[in-house]
Write an enzyme that holds these catalytic residues in place. Structure first.
Site, mmCIF file in Angstrom:
data_model
loop_
_atom_site.group_PDB
_atom_site.id
_atom_site.type_symbol
_atom_site.label_atom_id
_atom_site.label_comp_id
_atom_site.label_asym_id
_atom_site.label_seq_id
_atom_site.Cartn_x
_atom_site.Cartn_y
_atom_site.Cartn_z
ATOM 1 N N LYS A 196 -17.418 -3.313 72.457
ATOM 2 C CA LYS A 196 -17.444 -4.764 72.681
ATOM 3 C C LYS A 196 -16.030 -5.330 72.537
ATOM 4 O O LYS A 196 -15.607 -6.170 73.332
ATOM 5 C CB LYS A 196 -18.419 -5.437 71.706
ATOM 6 C CG LYS A 196 -19.877 -5.184 72.093
ATOM 7 C CD LYS A 196 -20.883 -5.588 71.031
ATOM 8 C CE LYS A 196 -22.287 -5.125 71.449
ATOM 9 N NZ LYS A 196 -23.326 -5.352 70.458
ATOM 10 N N GLN A 200 -24.280 -7.270 64.652
ATOM 11 C CA GLN A 200 -24.734 -5.982 65.162
ATOM 12 C C GLN A 200 -25.954 -5.494 64.383
ATOM 13 O O GLN A 200 -25.955 -5.484 63.147
ATOM 14 C CB GLN A 200 -23.583 -4.962 65.091
ATOM 15 C CG GLN A 200 -23.877 -3.641 65.752
ATOM 16 C CD GLN A 200 -24.048 -3.745 67.268
ATOM 17 O OE1 GLN A 200 -23.438 -4.581 67.931
ATOM 18 N NE2 GLN A 200 -24.882 -2.900 67.838
ATOM 19 N N ASP A 218 -26.027 -13.030 72.124
ATOM 20 C CA ASP A 218 -26.958 -11.904 72.267
ATOM 21 C C ASP A 218 -28.278 -12.377 72.887
ATOM 22 O O ASP A 218 -29.061 -11.561 73.381
ATOM 23 C CB ASP A 218 -27.291 -11.312 70.883
ATOM 24 C CG ASP A 218 -26.597 -9.978 70.642
ATOM 25 O OD1 ASP A 218 -26.295 -9.275 71.624
ATOM 26 O OD2 ASP A 218 -26.373 -9.657 69.464
HETATM 27 N N1 GUN Z 1 -27.981 -3.084 68.409
HETATM 28 C C1 GUN Z 1 -28.349 -2.400 69.523
HETATM 29 N N2 GUN Z 1 -28.187 -3.176 70.609
HETATM 30 C C2 GUN Z 1 -27.725 -4.357 70.173
HETATM 31 C C3 GUN Z 1 -27.349 -5.562 70.842
HETATM 32 O O1 GUN Z 1 -27.427 -5.723 72.062
HETATM 33 N N3 GUN Z 1 -26.903 -6.559 70.036
HETATM 34 C C4 GUN Z 1 -26.830 -6.444 68.687
HETATM 35 N N4 GUN Z 1 -26.397 -7.497 67.985
HETATM 36 N N5 GUN Z 1 -27.156 -5.339 68.047
HETATM 37 C C5 GUN Z 1 -27.607 -4.307 68.800
#
Ligand code: GUN
Length: 292
Positions: A52, A96, A119
């Site tokens: 990211k 996350q 998200d």
């Molecule tokens: N863990 C696995 N996929 C994601 C996601 O798209 N966003 C977040 N915040 N955590 C994750």
């Protein structure tokens, strides 16, 4: 059979975002700013967050990574979220997942200001999406819709079968596929662990979204000739021949299913890269909403 190249599509979109950000900055506006909270040292989460941050660089975004040990209390984490909610310099942020067991993920998700919830996990965004209002769409389903659109895949009137009913993929992709929109306008069936004879249903599908987290679940005999297959699975299967000690395995028996398909996504390099791309799109949208 056309192999859907998620990596290339994601790169194309990131270049489009970077060009838009370069224009913003040339006009004297601040670049979008995404913050990420990472708790603990889960291998998968470390990789996702590093990717990211890399995507932010490529798009010309500012990024901030806030790391905490898994001893952080729920109260402390909620206080960090409050701080980011009121930080004017941050357009959007993510926490996350997964979080350590002593922290309530739902409480954390609901603590995020929906206007910064890039998200798209907050119930306000989920609810808005389900009734077709402008919102932050959750990243993986939104990435799948972008792939269908960019590959010119006809969805109108098609029977889409979604395998899996998770809150972050199965439910929202079913919602988007049935929406009165293009792509969309599908007749959608959602299958899950209590569905009998799944093969009977998938054999009737024009489009299959496999998102149940069961390696190579979808077999050749479950798919009709000419189907579109989107594989969302990313299970880490132990593999001693790899440096990492594992290989990412999708929910589709790719080798045997692919020859029957009109379009199929590989794992890795299909849906995965698109997910981060959608996060970048949402962050750009968050920035633009603030400028207005
Ligand atoms: N863990 C696995 N996929 C994601 C996601 O798209 N966003 C977040 N915040 N955590 C994750």
């Amino acid at each position: 059979m056309t192999l859907i190249d998620g990596k290339k599509t994601a790169n194309d979109i990131k270049l489009e975002i970077a060009a838009e950000v370069a224009d913003m900055v040339a006009r004297g506006e601040r670049a979008p700013h995404l913050a990420a909270i990472l708790v603990g040292h889960d291998g998968g989460s470390e990789t996702y967050v590093a990717n990211k941050v890399k995507a932010c660089e490529m798009c010309g975004f500012q990024s901030t990574l806030l790391r905490f040990e898994d001893t952080i209390t729920e109260e402390e984490l909620l206080a960090e979220i409050d701080r980011l909610n009121s930080d004017e310099s941050v357009d959007g942020f993510i926490v996350q997942l997964p979080l350590p067991r002593h922290i309530d993920e739902q409480k954390v998700t609901e603590a995020i200001d929906p206007q910064k919830d890039v998200d798209g996990f907050h119930p306000v965004n989920v609810g808005k999406m389900s009734i077709g209002l402008p919102c932050f769409k959750s990243a993986t389903p939104s990435g799948i819709m972008d792939l269908l659109e960019r590959y010119g895949i006809e969805t109108r009137g098609k029977h889409a079968v979604v395998l899996g009913r998770s809150n972050i993929v199965g439910k929202p992709i079913a919602t988007l596929l049935m929406q009165k929109a293009n792509p969309g306008n599908c007749t959608v069936t959602v299958c899950h662990s209590a569905t009998p004879d799944i093969a009977k249903i998938t054999r009737d599908a024009d489009i299959i979204i496999a998102a149940l987290g069961s390696p190579e679940f979808l077999k050749e005999e479950m798919v009709k000739e000419g189907a579109v297959v989107i594989d969302v699975g990313t299970t880490r299967v132990p593999d001693a021949s790899r440096k990492s000690g594992f290989r990412l395995t999708g929910d589709v028996d790719f080798e045997h299913v692919a020859p029957k398909c009109s379009f199929i996504t590989p794992v890795p390099g299909g849906v995965g890269p698109m997910t981060i791309c959608s996060l970048m799109k949402n962050t750009l949208q968050a920035r633009k909403q603030k400028v207005k």
